[in-house]
Write a protein that holds these residues in place. Structure first.
Motif, PDB file in Angstrom:
ATOM      1  N   LEU A   1      -6.780   8.663  -1.611  1.00 23.60           N
ATOM      2  CA  LEU A   1      -5.413   8.730  -1.110  1.00 23.60           C
ATOM      3  C   LEU A   1      -4.504   9.253  -2.211  1.00 23.60           C
ATOM      4  CD1 LEU A   1      -4.941   5.344   0.820  1.00 23.60           C
ATOM      5  CD2 LEU A   1      -5.090   7.631   1.811  1.00 23.60           C
ATOM      6  N   GLN A   2      -3.524  10.045  -1.806  1.00 15.36           N
ATOM      7  CA  GLN A   2      -2.583  10.569  -2.789  1.00 15.36           C
ATOM      8  C   GLN A   2      -1.726   9.439  -3.341  1.00 15.36           C
ATOM      9  OE1 GLN A   2      -0.224  13.861  -1.428  1.00 15.36           O
ATOM     10  NE2 GLN A   2       1.173  13.780  -3.170  1.00 15.36           N
ATOM     11  N   ARG A   3      -1.652   9.371  -4.649  1.00 15.27           N
ATOM     12  CA  ARG A   3      -0.885   8.319  -5.317  1.00 15.27           C
ATOM     13  C   ARG A   3       0.598   8.691  -5.343  1.00 15.27           C
ATOM     14  NH1 ARG A   3      -2.226   4.113  -9.130  1.00 15.27           N
ATOM     15  NH2 ARG A   3      -0.248   3.083  -9.603  1.00 15.27           N
TER      16      ARG A   3
ATOM     17  N   TYR B   1       0.834  -1.207   0.000  1.00 16.53           N
ATOM     18  CA  TYR B   1       0.000   0.000   0.000  1.00 16.53           C
ATOM     19  C   TYR B   1       0.868   1.257   0.000  1.00 16.53           C
ATOM     20  CZ  TYR B   1      -4.656  -2.044   0.667  1.00 16.53           C
ATOM     21  OH  TYR B   1      -5.848  -2.693   0.484  1.00 16.53           O
ATOM     22  N   ARG B   2       1.915   1.247   0.814  1.00 17.55           N
ATOM     23  CA  ARG B   2       2.780   2.425   0.913  1.00 17.55           C
ATOM     24  C   ARG B   2       3.574   2.649  -0.374  1.00 17.55           C
ATOM     25  NH1 ARG B   2       2.744   4.633   5.795  1.00 17.55           N
ATOM     26  NH2 ARG B   2       2.069   3.383   7.590  1.00 17.55           N
ATOM     27  N   ARG B   3       3.770   1.602  -1.131  1.00 14.47           N
ATOM     28  CA  ARG B   3       4.476   1.742  -2.403  1.00 14.47           C
ATOM     29  C   ARG B   3       3.633   2.530  -3.409  1.00 14.47           C
ATOM     30  NH1 ARG B   3       5.348  -3.789  -4.462  1.00 14.47           N
ATOM     31  NH2 ARG B   3       6.351  -3.984  -2.431  1.00 14.47           N
ATOM     32  N   TYR B   4       2.314   2.418  -3.278  1.00 15.24           N
ATOM     33  CA  TYR B   4       1.418   3.060  -4.239  1.00 15.24           C
ATOM     34  C   TYR B   4       0.765   4.340  -3.718  1.00 15.24           C
ATOM     35  CZ  TYR B   4       1.630  -0.928  -7.425  1.00 15.24           C
ATOM     36  OH  TYR B   4       2.061  -1.885  -8.314  1.00 15.24           O
ATOM     37  N   PHE B   5       0.567   4.431  -2.391  1.00 17.07           N
ATOM     38  CA  PHE B   5      -0.203   5.548  -1.850  1.00 17.07           C
ATOM     39  C   PHE B   5       0.461   6.133  -0.601  1.00 17.07           C
ATOM     40  CE2 PHE B   5      -3.296   2.775  -3.977  1.00 17.07           C
ATOM     41  CZ  PHE B   5      -3.911   3.681  -4.836  1.00 17.07           C
TER      42      PHE B   5
END
Length: 219
Positions: free
Chosen positions: A213-215, A152-156
């Motif tokens: 969420l910010q991408r 998730y953190r990799r994308y958003f």
């Protein structure tokens, strides 16, 4: 008198031959156990019956698996490894447009494995009282939850999340609970309950993740 080596064993050190035969016997035990789990209730699983069906002395089976729980744990590790592969497989960037796409893709992969593996459904979703297996499953969910969070953190850009528990691990357990209800009632995970499992997990995550969420920019 010692049994002469066959042409297949010729030139192979004795220790290596014994190791290969030991591995072959262990795999045979696991194969029989997988088959029996899909036909017999896990609480009634007997090491003696497994040895009989595998055609080996019970003492040989006890050498590898002294208790039923040890055998079930070995099979559970196979299931966990398959789920790890589901999470490790790269996502297609173009398929991730919203944060919920990540959970949908990963849950779809794990559902496909469940649908193809009756033993996994019986062991993880079935009704039994093997506390060690349940504890291992929860521990593995915790580990997978941390890995999923990194995806998730990799994308958003994620908001601040609770530190005392992992929301992604809990989402996995929520989905599994719905799948278990379906398995225990119908013997499989129906399409309707598969969707309900994902929706329940998504709704839980939505308590912590805003709709937008910010991408992150993918390098």
């Amino acid at each position: 008198m010692a049994k002469p080596s066959t042409s297949k064993d010729a030139g192979v050190p004795k220790g290596r031959r014994l190791q290969a035969r030991s591995l072959e016997r262990r795999l045979k035990i696991l194969n029989v156990a997988r088959e029996m789990i899909t036909t017999d209730a896990i609480p009634h699983l007997s090491l003696y019956d497994i040895a009989h069906k595998a055609g080996i002395p019970p003492s040989s089976l006890y050498h590898f698996f002294p208790k039923t729980e040890v055998l079930l744990q070995a099979l559970a590790e196979e299931v966990f490894a398959a789920f790890d592969e589901c999470v490790s497989r790269p996502l297609v960037d173009e398929e991730v447009n919203h944060w919920s796409d990540i959970s949908r893709i990963l849950e779809t992969r794990m559902l496909e494995y469940y649908q193809q593996n009756e033993m996994a459904r019986a062991l993880i979703l079935g009704q039994h009282l093997h506390v060690d297996i349940l504890a291992s499953d929860h521990q593995h969910d915790d580990e997978m939850g941390k890995r999923i969070e990194q995806i998730y953190r990799r994308y958003f850009e994620l908001p601040k999340l609770p530190e005392s528990y992992n929301i992604f691990a809990i989402a996995l357990q929520i989905a599994d609970k719905v799948y278990a209800m379906s398995h225990q009632e119908f013997g499989n995970i129906t399409p309707t309950m598969a969707m309900e499992g994902w929706r329940a997990a998504r709704s839980y995550l939505a308590l912590y993740l805003p709709e937008c969420l910010q991408r992150r920019t993918q390098s």
